[in-house]
Design a protein around this motif. Structure first.
Motif: not given
Length: 500
Positions: A301-305, A361-365
């Motif tokens: 998600s950080a890459l998308w940001d 929203d779940q990529v930390q997992n």
């Protein structure tokens, strides 16, 4: 004198399947290359953004044995030839790593025996961050030097732009004479404030409160202090860590650019982070706010940001991707066409041997997937089909019972070890370049469209004595084809007999 200390350990499991144990995120380019030019890796970008800082000395890069040749090669590409590559025998978190660097840096200055030798200021930087505005970063570093030479221990706090729950926070002291806390910097310099406290990753409600408060910053994990001051504070707070690191550094082994400390001694070192070991306990911590478009690249998600190139539907697409009615998603194709239809807020990452599909929203997992792969002893947790070696690379193209096919590339002037195998024979077919082959007592040359057979048990070596890359196809046949079936007799890279 500023000595960059680059923390290049870690495996970046939340960025699987691109980040693997043998080729973790800091050594990968996440940007799409253009015009045939490879984009810099995160590690290379970390070093490149230091250009222009006054008083910059050669960096100390801290990594492990598995990644030492990746580090050396990426430094070579940047034409950085005076770096020290400090090899951690095992990961003991960031405080022992920085302590080793501090001891070696202080010793180097003392050995110069010059009365006016400058006290080294260590600039501690993780190798896996993105900073969109390097000019602001450099301005903050310059301010940090003043604070460090004044005896303070500096952290850089990222000015929060939303209530992030995945970061720790640093609160500046607001009890000073100014309403926003006392600025400890001279006029015209970037602000620096005393640290009130460090706080752990908050829940969403608490993070929203931190953002509204205005005195909390994201904890960047970047630090500055003099080597002497760090060792003084650590000696006061964690004397055992200092004594173990000093003992491990008593007789370091220099192997070219690689520096090794005593592994058996270092294994007894307490494990702790810079934050926990010192920064949360010292009275001399200061925070310099930084608004430099920073990301710690902790998840997809950080890459998308941080990606600038988005489609009309707010997608980030890299590689051979076709989307139909897709929104707010990150889709990356590495080796084949990826088609997506009717999804939103998704992450799809394709590599030659694995595909990740996740809600953004779940990529930390994603790290839970890596843990499962490790429990199952799956190679997908460790390496890609494309594996880098100090002499070049190899890519597994096909495998089955009793055979494996590889594409091997050998850089100019490089050589594989003189070796033999107990369980497999090999066939080499040269695609391009000029290969010098040793097979027992024979030494001969192969060029494009020529081949040779290396029987089981023979001593053999592949060398590239030319100034062009060698490309060849290797076909292995035998009852066991693991990379640990190697007996080395000679190796210019000083490797243990566990890798090719």
């Amino acid at each position: 004198m500023i000595i960059p200390v680059i923390l290049a350990g870690g495996v970046g499991s939340r960025l699987w399947p691109l980040s693997r144990q043998l080729n973790p995120k800091q050594f990968i380019s996440f940007a799409e290359s253009s015009a045939g030019i490879d984009s810099p890796t995160l590690f290379q970008a970390t070093l490149s953004r230091l250009a222009g800082i006054d008083g910059l000395a050669a960096p100390i890069v801290i990594c492990n044995e598995e990644h030492r040749f990746l580090v050396a090669e990426q430094l070579r590409v940047l034409d950085i030839r005076n770096a020290s590559i400090l090899l951690e025998p095992e990961g003991r978190n960031t405080a022992p790593a920085v302590t080793l660097a501090s001891i070696l840096a202080a010793r180097h200055i003392a050995q110069q025996a010059a009365p006016d030798a400058a006290e080294p200021v260590l600039l501690v930087l993780p190798a896996d961050h993105i900073i969109g505005d390097p000019a602001i970063f450099r301005r903050c570093v310059t301010a940090g030097v003043r604070q460090a030479l004044a005896g303070r221990l500096v952290t850089f706090g990222i000015e929060a732009t939303y209530p992030e729950t995945g970061y720790g926070y640093v609160k500046r002291d607001t009890s000073g004479p100014q309403q926003a806390g006392e600025n400890l910097s001279p006029a015209g310099a970037a602000e620096a404030f005393a640290v009130a406290r460090f706080v752990e990753k908050p829940d969403a409600k608490t993070a929203a409160g931190y953002l509204a408060d205005g005195s909390y910053y994201w904890n960047s994990g970047m630090f500055m202090f003099t080597a002497t001051r760090w060792l003084q504070e650590l000696s006061r707070l964690q004397p055992d860590m200092v004594s173990v690191c000093q003992a491990a550094c008593r007789q370091p082994q220099q192997d070219g650019d690689f520096v090794r400390v005593a592994a058996d001694i270092f294994a007894t070192c307490p494990s702790d982070s810079i934050d926990y070991a010192v920064m949360e306990k010292t009275a001399d911590a200061v925070v310099i706010p930084m608004a430099a478009a920073w990301s710690d690249m902790g998840a997809w998600s950080a890459l998308w940001d941080v990606s600038e190139h988005r489609t009309d539907n707010n997608n980030v697409v890299i590689g051979d991707v076709h989307c139909v009615d897709v929104r707010d998603s990150y889709i990356r194709a590495g080796s084949r066409l990826v088609a997506a239809v009717g999804i939103e807020n998704a992450v799809i990452v394709e590599t030659a041997d694995a595909v990740l599909v996740a809600n953004k929203d779940q990529v930390q997992n994603v790290k839970q997937v890596v843990q499962w792969l490790e429990q199952q002893n799956r190679t997908e947790a460790v390496s890609h089909t494309l594996v880098y070696r100090p002499w070049g690379s190899y890519e597994s193209l096909a495998h089955g019972p009793g055979f494996q096919v590889k594409h091997i590339r050998v850089r100019p002037g490089a050589a594989l070890s003189l070796q033999m195998h107990h369980h497999r024979a090999e066939h080499w077919v040269v695609i391009s370049g000029e290969a010098t082959v040793t097979c027992d007592e024979r030494i001969f040359t192969l060029t494009a469209n020529q081949s040779t057979f290396l029987p089981l048990g023979c001593k053999h070596r592949l060398q590239n004595k030319s100034d062009e890359w060698i490309e060849l196809i290797e076909v292995q046949t035998g009852d066991y084809l693991g990379e640990d079936d190697i007996v080395r007799f000679e190796d210019v890279y000083g490797r243990v007999p566990a890798t090719k």
